[in-house]
Design an enzyme around this catalytic site. Structure first.
Site, PDB file in Angstrom:
ATOM      1  CB  SER A 255      49.397  33.402  31.294  1.00  0.00           C
ATOM      2  OG  SER A 255      49.004  34.659  31.432  1.00  0.00           O
ATOM      3  CE  LYS A 256      51.602  31.433  34.065  1.00  0.00           C
ATOM      4  NZ  LYS A 256      52.413  31.942  32.934  1.00  0.00           N
ATOM      5  NE  ARG A 257      49.611  38.114  31.293  1.00  0.00           N
ATOM      6  CZ  ARG A 257      48.812  38.456  30.357  1.00  0.00           C
ATOM      7  NH1 ARG A 257      47.691  39.468  30.762  1.00  0.00           N
ATOM      8  NH2 ARG A 257      48.815  37.993  29.120  1.00  0.00           N
ATOM      9  N   GLY A 259      43.529  34.170  35.323  1.00  0.00           N
ATOM     10  CA  GLY A 259      43.061  33.502  36.378  1.00  0.00           C
ATOM     11  C   GLY A 259      43.552  31.802  36.561  1.00  0.00           C
TER      12      GLY A 259
END
Length: 476
Positions: A255-257, A259
């Site tokens: 996920s965006k966490r 990167g």
RNA sequence: GCUCCCAUCGUCUAACGGUUAGGACGCGGCCCUCUCAAGGCCGUAAUACGGGUUCGAUUCCCGUUGGGAGCGCCA
């Protein structure tokens, strides 16, 4: 003699599809799924179809559709048919629902979302698996008629078999068997009349004559339900292959966490599409010890049989390395074209293409992304101003006389070419008994504003006499 | 909680039941060198655990543990 399923289903020309839902950008995992489908289609002379699963009217957006198309185009994953939109096919789904209704394989359900939600939470708090309790299946005909006549809203549920088992013959996972009693009656049409995912995929895959369903293994649990729908509809099964998930460094779903997950973000970070594809192909699939594959090689060598069966962790460092490999291999002309938007983004307006081409050639093997490459050639097209710290360090009483000599000798130089330029420096090395590093580094800083660059002789050659002398003179 | 899937270096992975368990990224060292890279050489590091089956298990079976997914009128 029993014919195996795969044999029965293997038609001469495979048809494969990528079916994203337009609720965001095209992400890394989706791109890999698209790639695998694409590769197999190309390998077999089959057809690659793009289908947009936009039945969720709340969350689907035109921007997302465009983002997915942009991502696919950038990766050059060309599809042969589509994009098809499920929202344009509601009549088709309705026909199938009518058929099932007529055959008594589905039934209306009057339970409200609130009621169901309550029951679900209760089941969870009692540590039971939440399953629909068939309240409405047990209604007698008269009650159903009354409710419908009274205008009570309802959805449609599929009556799933309550005994026996359903088995998925998965090319990657092997046979996966699930007891039918584990599957409850799923909703195939919402109260608002729109069909739901598990139903539309089946209808679409059948009507689009999809032969191979290749998707993320987050869908594996859905597959037995879908198989039941195929059977209820009287349709043959496609071949299923569920590819393992891509995880982040903490082994959680990517996920965006972790990167950037959007394909387009990699474009913006200066990655080459073929490098990304190569990386993605090798994440979850392998061919002996080979790491680098051209697109034709991928098409030739890809196989579901050699896909891995367990989830993989996305490794940005390896992708970066591979991108460097691709940049080094790329044709300078192509890089010159690709790099221009990155230079423009830095505010550089007037770009001499011939100079840029030379700049690309000498920095190609020093960078790993186009962004880095833009950093490496920008000084050809703009004035430079070294940091104060660099000035103090490199322009000293010791170096100034040497720079002066360099200016004089370069000024007298003819022809303006690499070897004579190198000779100027090499003679100075002998004369001053200093290392070349001592002499070249101040020049590098004067010319580029930085301590890191391509070879100074090359830079001097490309920059030309006028600019070279001008820039060094500022520091003597 | 229930159901399903999975388990080789930190990461991606290779290995007809017999290999000194291989390659790649990363990391460390050396060489090369005008900086930075690239390149070359060397090194680092793994079969989750416990039982079986077998002359012999990374490989087959069972269990444990750990991780992932699903259990939506999302897809």
């Amino acid at each position: 003699m029993i014919i195996s399923d795969s044999k029965m289903n293997s038609t001469p020309k495979p048809r494969l599809r990528f079916a994203p839902s337009p609720t965001g950008h095209l992400h890394i995992g989706g791109a890999r799924t698209a790639l695998y489908n694409y590769l197999l289609a190309r390998q077999t002379g089959g057809t690659f179809i793009l289908r947009i699963e936009d039945t969720d009217l709340e969350r689907s957006t035109p921007e997302s559709i465009q983002a997915i198309l942009n991502g696919m185009n950038w990766l050059k994953l060309k599809w042969d048919e589509g994009p098809f939109f499920q929202t344009k096919r509601f009549d088709l789904y309705q026909q199938h629902i009518d058929k099932l209704l007529k055959e008594g394989k589905v039934y209306p359900c009057f339970c409200t979302a609130e009621e169901l939600d309550r029951k679900r939470k209760q089941a969870q708090s009692e540590k039971r698996k939440p399953m629909y309790d068939r309240t409405c299946f047990n209604l007698i005909k008269e009650e159903v008629r009354q409710k419908i006549d009274a205008g009570q809203p309802y959805c449609i549920r599929f009556k799933s078999p309550d005994s026996g088992e359903t088995v998925v013959h998965d090319v990657i996972k092997g046979d996966v068997v699930v007891a039918n009693k584990e599957l409850d009656d799923l909703i195939i049409r919402r109260t608002d009349g729109s069909p739901t995912y598990n139903f539309t995929v089946v209808v679409d895959d059948v009507t689009m004559a999809i032969t191979h369903v290749i998707r993320g293994d987050d869908h594996l649990n859905n597959t037995p339900r879908q198989i039941q729908l195929y059977e209820a509809l009287g349709y043959p099964l496609p071949i299923f292959a569920h590819v393992p998930m891509i995880l982040g460094s903490d082994r959680q779903r990517l996920s965006k966490r972790h990167g950037a997950t959007s394909v387009i973000a990699y474009k913006e970070m200066g990655y080459l599409p073929d490098a990304l594809l190569n990386y993605l192909a090798r994440l979850g699939w392998s061919y002996k010890d080979q790491e680098e594959f051209t697109r034709p090689e991928l098409i030739e060598k890809f196989s579901l049989k050699s896909c891995s069966v367990s989830a993989g962790v996305f490794n940005p460092e390896k992708l970066l390395w591979l991108n460097g490999v691709y940049i080094r291999k790329a044709k300078p002309d192509d890089l010159t074209t690709l790099i221009i938007p990155f230079l423009e983004k830095k505010g550089i307006q007037h770009i001499d293409k011939a100079v840029l081409l030379e700049g690309v050639k000498i920095s190609q093997e020093k960078v790993k992304t186009l962004v880095e490459m833009a950093e490496m050639v920008d000084f050809f097209f703009m004035e430079v101003e070294p940091d104060e710290k660099l000035k103090v360090k490199f322009f000293t009483d010791e170096t100034r006389p040497i720079l002066k000599k360099i200016i004089d000798r370069l000024n007298a130089l003819d022809p303006w070419a690499h070897d004579p330029i190198a000779a100027v420096f090499n003679h100075l090395v002998v004369e001053t008994a200093l290392g070349l590093g001592k002499i070249a580094q101040p020049v590098r800083v004067a010319l580029t504003g930085r301590t890191v660059s391509a070879g100074v002789f090359e830079i001097i050659r490309i920059l030309g006499k006028e600019k070279t002398l001008e820039r060094i003179k500022k520091f003597v």
